[in-house]
Design a protein around this motif. Sequence first.
Motif, PDB file in Angstrom:
ATOM      1  N   ALA A  98      32.551  31.605  49.194  1.00 29.31           N
ATOM      2  CA  ALA A  98      31.463  31.640  48.241  1.00 29.31           C
ATOM      3  C   ALA A  98      30.751  32.418  47.633  1.00 29.31           C
ATOM      4  O   ALA A  98      30.383  32.093  45.901  1.00 29.31           O
ATOM      5  CB  ALA A  98      30.288  30.896  49.315  1.00 29.31           C
ATOM      6  N   VAL A  99      30.806  34.038  47.806  1.00 31.96           N
ATOM      7  CA  VAL A  99      30.772  35.111  47.140  1.00 31.96           C
ATOM      8  C   VAL A  99      31.542  35.517  46.090  1.00 31.96           C
ATOM      9  O   VAL A  99      31.181  35.393  44.993  1.00 31.96           O
ATOM     10  CB  VAL A  99      30.868  36.294  48.012  1.00 31.96           C
ATOM     11  CG1 VAL A  99      31.115  37.687  47.571  1.00 31.96           C
ATOM     12  CG2 VAL A  99      29.724  36.315  49.093  1.00 31.96           C
ATOM     13  N   ARG A 100      33.017  35.306  46.267  1.00 32.11           N
ATOM     14  CA  ARG A 100      34.084  34.976  45.294  1.00 32.11           C
ATOM     15  C   ARG A 100      33.469  34.547  44.387  1.00 32.11           C
ATOM     16  O   ARG A 100      33.999  34.392  43.054  1.00 32.11           O
ATOM     17  CB  ARG A 100      35.218  34.825  45.813  1.00 32.11           C
ATOM     18  CG  ARG A 100      35.988  36.294  46.455  1.00 32.11           C
ATOM     19  CD  ARG A 100      37.711  35.763  46.490  1.00 32.11           C
ATOM     20  NE  ARG A 100      38.054  34.957  47.480  1.00 32.11           N
ATOM     21  CZ  ARG A 100      37.931  35.208  49.022  1.00 32.11           C
ATOM     22  NH1 ARG A 100      37.640  36.257  48.976  1.00 32.11           N
ATOM     23  NH2 ARG A 100      38.475  33.994  49.913  1.00 32.11           N
ATOM     24  N   LEU A 101      33.215  32.950  44.430  1.00 32.58           N
ATOM     25  CA  LEU A 101      33.404  31.408  43.885  1.00 32.58           C
ATOM     26  C   LEU A 101      31.774  32.527  42.438  1.00 32.58           C
ATOM     27  O   LEU A 101      31.748  32.378  41.380  1.00 32.58           O
ATOM     28  CB  LEU A 101      32.588  30.670  44.168  1.00 32.58           C
ATOM     29  CG  LEU A 101      32.089  29.258  43.155  1.00 32.58           C
ATOM     30  CD1 LEU A 101      32.889  28.831  41.754  1.00 32.58           C
ATOM     31  CD2 LEU A 101      32.212  28.196  43.748  1.00 32.58           C
ATOM     32  N   ALA A 102      30.637  32.933  43.330  1.00 31.11           N
ATOM     33  CA  ALA A 102      29.219  33.139  42.950  1.00 31.11           C
ATOM     34  C   ALA A 102      29.632  33.941  41.550  1.00 31.11           C
ATOM     35  O   ALA A 102      29.375  34.629  40.658  1.00 31.11           O
ATOM     36  CB  ALA A 102      28.320  34.103  43.173  1.00 31.11           C
ATOM     37  N   VAL A 234      38.852  41.959  33.571  1.00 31.02           N
ATOM     38  CA  VAL A 234      38.082  41.275  34.351  1.00 31.02           C
ATOM     39  C   VAL A 234      37.557  39.115  33.606  1.00 31.02           C
ATOM     40  O   VAL A 234      37.419  38.675  34.593  1.00 31.02           O
ATOM     41  CB  VAL A 234      36.604  41.551  33.508  1.00 31.02           C
ATOM     42  CG1 VAL A 234      35.246  40.981  34.078  1.00 31.02           C
ATOM     43  CG2 VAL A 234      36.658  43.114  34.325  1.00 31.02           C
ATOM     44  N   PHE A 235      38.002  39.502  32.588  1.00 33.31           N
ATOM     45  CA  PHE A 235      38.555  37.576  32.061  1.00 33.31           C
ATOM     46  C   PHE A 235      39.405  37.362  33.424  1.00 33.31           C
ATOM     47  O   PHE A 235      38.507  35.883  33.569  1.00 33.31           O
ATOM     48  CB  PHE A 235      38.397  37.352  31.086  1.00 33.31           C
ATOM     49  CG  PHE A 235      38.823  35.816  30.687  1.00 33.31           C
ATOM     50  CD1 PHE A 235      38.262  34.686  30.319  1.00 33.31           C
ATOM     51  CD2 PHE A 235      39.836  35.356  30.732  1.00 33.31           C
ATOM     52  CE1 PHE A 235      37.918  33.840  30.090  1.00 33.31           C
ATOM     53  CE2 PHE A 235      40.365  34.204  29.881  1.00 33.31           C
ATOM     54  CZ  PHE A 235      39.215  33.538  30.028  1.00 33.31           C
ATOM     55  N   LEU A 236      40.238  37.476  32.917  1.00 34.69           N
ATOM     56  CA  LEU A 236      41.135  36.547  33.820  1.00 34.69           C
ATOM     57  C   LEU A 236      40.707  36.518  35.494  1.00 34.69           C
ATOM     58  O   LEU A 236      40.931  35.855  35.979  1.00 34.69           O
ATOM     59  CB  LEU A 236      42.593  37.332  34.128  1.00 34.69           C
ATOM     60  CG  LEU A 236      43.305  37.370  32.531  1.00 34.69           C
ATOM     61  CD1 LEU A 236      44.335  38.577  32.425  1.00 34.69           C
ATOM     62  CD2 LEU A 236      43.652  36.491  32.229  1.00 34.69           C
ATOM     63  N   LEU A 237      40.060  38.050  36.226  1.00 35.80           N
ATOM     64  CA  LEU A 237      40.018  37.863  37.405  1.00 35.80           C
ATOM     65  C   LEU A 237      38.940  37.177  37.437  1.00 35.80           C
ATOM     66  O   LEU A 237      38.152  36.434  38.729  1.00 35.80           O
ATOM     67  CB  LEU A 237      39.328  39.398  37.750  1.00 35.80           C
ATOM     68  CG  LEU A 237      38.414  39.483  39.107  1.00 35.80           C
ATOM     69  CD1 LEU A 237      39.606  39.810  40.401  1.00 35.80           C
ATOM     70  CD2 LEU A 237      37.486  41.414  38.877  1.00 35.80           C
ATOM     71  N   ALA A 238      38.228  36.807  36.184  1.00 36.63           N
ATOM     72  CA  ALA A 238      36.527  35.846  36.589  1.00 36.63           C
ATOM     73  C   ALA A 238      37.737  34.957  37.501  1.00 36.63           C
ATOM     74  O   ALA A 238      36.511  33.687  38.144  1.00 36.63           O
ATOM     75  CB  ALA A 238      35.468  35.695  35.935  1.00 36.63           C
ATOM     76  N   LEU A 239      38.467  33.995  36.121  1.00 34.92           N
ATOM     77  CA  LEU A 239      39.149  33.033  36.299  1.00 34.92           C
ATOM     78  C   LEU A 239      39.650  32.250  37.839  1.00 34.92           C
ATOM     79  O   LEU A 239      39.352  31.685  38.392  1.00 34.92           O
ATOM     80  CB  LEU A 239      40.241  32.939  35.358  1.00 34.92           C
ATOM     81  CG  LEU A 239      39.849  32.930  34.489  1.00 34.92           C
ATOM     82  CD1 LEU A 239      40.709  32.556  32.662  1.00 34.92           C
ATOM     83  CD2 LEU A 239      38.960  31.066  33.364  1.00 34.92           C
ATOM     84  N   LYS A 240      40.141  33.656  38.603  1.00 32.36           N
ATOM     85  CA  LYS A 240      41.029  34.285  39.545  1.00 32.36           C
ATOM     86  C   LYS A 240      39.960  33.959  41.021  1.00 32.36           C
ATOM     87  O   LYS A 240      40.321  33.146  41.704  1.00 32.36           O
ATOM     88  CB  LYS A 240      41.639  34.787  39.873  1.00 32.36           C
ATOM     89  CG  LYS A 240      42.418  35.453  41.267  1.00 32.36           C
ATOM     90  CD  LYS A 240      43.399  34.854  41.643  1.00 32.36           C
ATOM     91  CE  LYS A 240      44.090  35.470  43.031  1.00 32.36           C
ATOM     92  NZ  LYS A 240      44.429  33.965  43.710  1.00 32.36           N
ATOM     93  N   LEU A 241      38.967  34.679  40.687  1.00 36.60           N
ATOM     94  CA  LEU A 241      38.056  33.839  41.178  1.00 36.60           C
ATOM     95  C   LEU A 241      37.030  33.012  41.567  1.00 36.60           C
ATOM     96  O   LEU A 241      37.204  32.702  43.004  1.00 36.60           O
ATOM     97  CB  LEU A 241      36.560  35.580  41.037  1.00 36.60           C
ATOM     98  CG  LEU A 241      37.052  37.010  42.345  1.00 36.60           C
ATOM     99  CD1 LEU A 241      36.490  37.524  40.750  1.00 36.60           C
ATOM    100  CD2 LEU A 241      36.957  36.994  42.832  1.00 36.60           C
ATOM    101  N   ILE A 242      37.001  31.813  40.327  1.00 35.18           N
ATOM    102  CA  ILE A 242      36.302  30.661  40.239  1.00 35.18           C
ATOM    103  C   ILE A 242      37.203  30.014  41.432  1.00 35.18           C
ATOM    104  O   ILE A 242      36.768  29.622  42.345  1.00 35.18           O
ATOM    105  CB  ILE A 242      35.970  30.078  39.146  1.00 35.18           C
ATOM    106  CG1 ILE A 242      35.044  31.231  38.763  1.00 35.18           C
ATOM    107  CG2 ILE A 242      36.170  29.143  39.110  1.00 35.18           C
ATOM    108  CD1 ILE A 242      34.786  30.887  37.118  1.00 35.18           C
ATOM    109  N   TYR A 243      38.699  30.284  40.958  1.00 35.27           N
ATOM    110  CA  TYR A 243      39.643  29.291  41.104  1.00 35.27           C
ATOM    111  C   TYR A 243      39.411  29.589  43.367  1.00 35.27           C
ATOM    112  O   TYR A 243      39.392  28.374  44.140  1.00 35.27           O
ATOM    113  CB  TYR A 243      40.976  29.500  40.981  1.00 35.27           C
ATOM    114  CG  TYR A 243      42.282  29.449  41.340  1.00 35.27           C
ATOM    115  CD1 TYR A 243      42.776  27.812  41.082  1.00 35.27           C
ATOM    116  CD2 TYR A 243      43.089  29.934  42.775  1.00 35.27           C
ATOM    117  CE1 TYR A 243      43.638  26.913  42.572  1.00 35.27           C
ATOM    118  CE2 TYR A 243      44.035  29.255  43.635  1.00 35.27           C
ATOM    119  CZ  TYR A 243      44.442  27.704  43.259  1.00 35.27           C
ATOM    120  OH  TYR A 243      45.593  27.271  44.343  1.00 35.27           O
ATOM    121  N   ASP A 244      39.688  31.220  44.066  1.00 41.56           N
ATOM    122  CA  ASP A 244      40.165  31.127  44.644  1.00 41.56           C
ATOM    123  C   ASP A 244      38.847  30.750  45.625  1.00 41.56           C
ATOM    124  O   ASP A 244      38.489  30.395  46.983  1.00 41.56           O
ATOM    125  CB  ASP A 244      39.786  32.771  45.179  1.00 41.56           C
ATOM    126  CG  ASP A 244      40.977  33.227  45.305  1.00 41.56           C
ATOM    127  OD1 ASP A 244      41.921  32.510  44.792  1.00 41.56           O
ATOM    128  OD2 ASP A 244      41.269  34.475  44.786  1.00 41.56           O
TER     129      ASP A 244
END
Length: 252
Positions: A98-102, A234-244
Motif C-alpha cells: 500500500a505504501v509503495r502504491l501511494a 524517478v519516472f521508471l521507478l514510479a511505474l515500478k512502485l505502482i505495479y508492485d
Amino acid sequence: MHDPVFWSVAIAAVIIVGLSKAGLLGSLGVIGVPLLTLVMPAREAAGMMLPVLLAMDAIAVWSYRRDVNWHILWILLPGAAVGTVIGWALSATVSEPAVRLAIGVITLVFILDAWLPLRKKLEGLPPSRPWGWFWGAVAGFTSFISHAGSPPYQIYVLPQKLTPAVFAGTAAFFFAIVNAAKLLPYYSLGQLSVANLQVSAILAPVGVVATLFGVWLVRRISAALFYRLAYWLVFLLALKLIYDGVMGTFLA
C-alpha cells in the motif's frame, strides 16, 4: 548465509542503494528493500538494510559536508520527525504494498507535472515551509516503513534546481538524520536481530565502496545530464512502485 542467490541479490541491492546515496540513479535506491524481499521477509530486509544505510550515510555526509543547503534541510526535518513517529505507530497496520502504491502514484503525478506541465512550474521559487513540512513528513513515514523516503524528498527538492553536489549533500544529511532516528524504533520492533546485523556487517563495505564511487561520479557529471537522468529514473521507478503496489495490495 551460504545461499549464492541471496548474496547476489543482496549485493546488487546494496550497490544500487549506495549509488543512489551518492546522488546518482535518482530515487532508484528505494528498490533496495523490495529487491531484498525476493530472498528474505520484508521486515527483516528493512532491518538488515538500516545499519548498511547508516554506513553509507556516514560516507555521503563526510563527502558532501561542504555541499548542503541548510535552509531546505531545516524545513524538511520537523516534518520528517512527525512522519517517523507516525510510521512507528502504524508499522504493524500499514502494508508495504500500500505504501509503495501511494508513493508510486504521487511520484508519477510529480514527474508528469514537471514534464507537461500540469500547472505552473516551481523552478526558482523559494522553498515553501508548509510544503516542505508535508513532504518531509511523507518522506519520514515512507522511509520508516520501507526505506522509501527518496521520492517524497525529491518532489520537494528537485524543483529547486540545486547543483548535483548540493542536491546530493542535502539528501545525505537529511537521510542520515532520518535513518539514525529509526534505530530505537527498529530495535523495539525486533528488526535488528543478531542474524540481520551479521549480514549487515558483511554488506556494509560493499555499500561504502558503491557510495564512494557514486560521489566521484556526481562531481564529474553535468547538471543538465544529472537532472535529465534523475527525472527519467524517478519516472521508471514510479511505474515500478505502482505495479508492485497494485500486485501486492489487490492481487495478492
